[in-house]
Design a protein around this motif. Structure first.
Motif, PDB file in Angstrom:
ATOM      1  N   ASP A  57      -7.543  -1.411   2.454  1.00  0.00           N
ATOM      2  CA  ASP A  57      -8.222  -2.670   1.766  1.00  0.00           C
ATOM      3  C   ASP A  57      -9.743  -2.370   1.678  1.00  0.00           C
ATOM      4  OD1 ASP A  57      -5.730  -4.061   1.287  1.00  0.00           O
ATOM      5  OD2 ASP A  57      -6.090  -5.185   3.134  1.00  0.00           O
ATOM      6  N   VAL A  98       2.992  -5.105   3.395  1.00  0.00           N
ATOM      7  CA  VAL A  98       2.346  -6.039   2.576  1.00  0.00           C
ATOM      8  C   VAL A  98       3.512  -6.622   1.750  1.00  0.00           C
ATOM      9  CG1 VAL A  98       0.215  -4.997   2.770  1.00  0.00           C
ATOM     10  CG2 VAL A  98       1.857  -4.211   0.995  1.00  0.00           C
ATOM     11  N   GLU A 101       4.156 -10.617   2.152  1.00  0.00           N
ATOM     12  CA  GLU A 101       3.200 -11.406   1.273  1.00  0.00           C
ATOM     13  C   GLU A 101       3.722 -12.061  -0.045  1.00  0.00           C
ATOM     14  OE1 GLU A 101      -0.815  -9.898   0.974  1.00  0.00           O
ATOM     15  OE2 GLU A 101      -0.456  -8.962   2.737  1.00  0.00           O
ATOM     16  N   THR A 122       2.129 -14.116  -8.075  1.00  0.00           N
ATOM     17  CA  THR A 122       2.082 -13.414  -6.871  1.00  0.00           C
ATOM     18  C   THR A 122       1.970 -12.009  -6.754  1.00  0.00           C
ATOM     19  OG1 THR A 122       3.775 -15.375  -6.296  1.00  0.00           O
ATOM     20  CG2 THR A 122       3.825 -13.466  -4.795  1.00  0.00           C
ATOM     21  N   ALA A 125      -1.604 -11.255  -7.442  1.00  0.00           N
ATOM     22  CA  ALA A 125      -2.476 -11.518  -6.438  1.00  0.00           C
ATOM     23  C   ALA A 125      -2.354 -10.497  -5.327  1.00  0.00           C
ATOM     24  CB  ALA A 125      -2.222 -12.773  -5.961  1.00  0.00           C
ATOM     25  N   LEU A 126      -1.091 -10.223  -5.106  1.00  0.00           N
ATOM     26  CA  LEU A 126      -0.776  -8.973  -4.015  1.00  0.00           C
ATOM     27  C   LEU A 126      -1.586  -7.705  -4.446  1.00  0.00           C
ATOM     28  CD1 LEU A 126       1.046  -8.086  -1.662  1.00  0.00           C
ATOM     29  CD2 LEU A 126       2.579  -7.337  -3.556  1.00  0.00           C
ATOM     30  N   TYR A 127      -1.712  -7.190  -5.687  1.00  0.00           N
ATOM     31  CA  TYR A 127      -2.247  -6.223  -6.291  1.00  0.00           C
ATOM     32  C   TYR A 127      -3.976  -6.277  -5.932  1.00  0.00           C
ATOM     33  CZ  TYR A 127       1.554  -3.722  -8.200  1.00  0.00           C
ATOM     34  OH  TYR A 127       2.995  -3.154  -8.191  1.00  0.00           O
ATOM     35  N   ARG A 128      -4.260  -7.642  -6.113  1.00  0.00           N
ATOM     36  CA  ARG A 128      -5.662  -7.724  -6.145  1.00  0.00           C
ATOM     37  C   ARG A 128      -6.312  -7.383  -4.702  1.00  0.00           C
ATOM     38  NH1 ARG A 128      -8.326  -9.546 -10.475  1.00  0.00           N
ATOM     39  NH2 ARG A 128     -10.112  -8.807  -9.402  1.00  0.00           N
ATOM     40  N   ARG A 129      -5.039  -8.180  -3.827  1.00  0.00           N
ATOM     41  CA  ARG A 129      -5.535  -7.940  -2.018  1.00  0.00           C
ATOM     42  C   ARG A 129      -5.487  -6.602  -1.822  1.00  0.00           C
ATOM     43  NH1 ARG A 129      -2.539 -12.765  -2.183  1.00  0.00           N
ATOM     44  NH2 ARG A 129      -0.893 -11.665  -1.338  1.00  0.00           N
ATOM     45  N   HIS A 130      -4.595  -6.008  -2.189  1.00  0.00           N
ATOM     46  CA  HIS A 130      -4.299  -4.516  -1.723  1.00  0.00           C
ATOM     47  C   HIS A 130      -4.220  -3.731  -3.104  1.00  0.00           C
ATOM     48  CE1 HIS A 130      -3.318  -6.615   1.952  1.00  0.00           C
ATOM     49  NE2 HIS A 130      -2.332  -7.187   1.227  1.00  0.00           N
TER      50      HIS A 130
END
Length: 263
Positions: A57, A98, A101, A122, A125-130
């Motif tokens: 990350d 991950v 999530e 969802t 957002a998962l790709y933006r966090r990781h």
């Protein structure tokens, strides 16, 4: 046997499912037999994985190696092999971890369109966090409990309508593949700004006047007209607007397909 990572020139530098099948399944599902002798384990697979995820990350997938993860834990790379045999298996566990999530107790919407919209948001957002997830080719899926739970949950988007099982799988893949492609533009814009220290607005501010000196609208009339209209509408580019516009068109297509199934 774990093969070497291979770069294909398209940003996908790692491959899921590249490790030892049995060891991967044991790590993913926690089925490995505990050691009967020796000192008590200092770490857990989950703990090692959380360190690797934090590293990815913060610095990107290229920063994740057995040596770097071991350094973060304050041990040698050889000590880390006690928990995870190689980076290939570690990547599988990272993906599975991950993926949890994106699993929810229930959908907030009742119809398939609302549910697929929720799934898309969802995963965005998962790709933006990781963002490192975009660097792993997953054509050979990670067969872990969280990945399967995510798949099971997302397929329930079609509970409110009659859809053949194969169609449900293909339609879900359509939405997920669209999101992965759309979010790549947003992630790349973030990374470009971090790497160059220049925002999209600053970049266009530097290049647009120079382009105006050399671009002949008569030679490229369509590009000039559409480019000007798009620039006036959303400036230097808006990945979120592009994603939302495209998602609605994808859902419109699914609606048309479901309509044909009902006939």
């Amino acid at each position: 046997m774990t093969g070497p990572s291979r770069s294909r020139g398209d940003g996908l530098t790692e491959y899921s499912g590249a490790g030892d099948p049995r060891r991967s399944i044991e790590l993913l599902w926690g089925t490995a037999a505990p050691a009967r002798r020796g000192p008590k384990a200092k770490f857990t697979v989950a703990g090692v994985t959380s360190v690797a995820i934090a590293l990815a990350d913060a610095e990107g997938l290229a920063a994740v190696s057995m040596r770097r993860v071991a350094e973060q834990l304050g041990v040698t790379a050889m000590s880390l092999y006690t928990y995870v045999p190689s980076k290939a298996e570690l990547l599988d566990v990272m993906i599975d971890t991950v993926s949890a999530e994106a699993v929810r107790p229930a959908f907030t919407g009742s119809g398939w369109r609302e549910r697929l919209t929720e799934i898309a948001a969802t995963n965005w957002a998962l790709y933006r966090r990781h963002p490192w997830l975009l660097q792993i080719a997953t054509s050979r899926p990670v067969l872990g409990p969280n990945v399967i739970a995510k798949y099971d949950f997302e397929l329930r988007a079609f509970e409110s309508c009659v859809v053949p099982d194969v169609d449900a799988d293909l339609l879900l893949s359509l939405v997920l593949n669209y999101v992965a492609g759309a979010v790549r533009a947003a992630v790349q814009a973030d990374q470009a700004e971090q790497s160059t220290g220049m925002s999209e607005e600053q970049w266009w501010g530097a290049y647009a006047p120079l382009l105006g000196e050399v671009l002949d609208p008569a030679r490229f009339p369509t590009a000039a007209r559409v480019g000007q209209a798009a620039g006036e509408e959303y400036g230097a580019g808006d990945p979120v607007r592009a994603y939302e516009f495209g998602l609605e068109r994808v859902l419109d297509g699914i609606d048309a397909h479901l309509g044909r199934l009902r006939q």
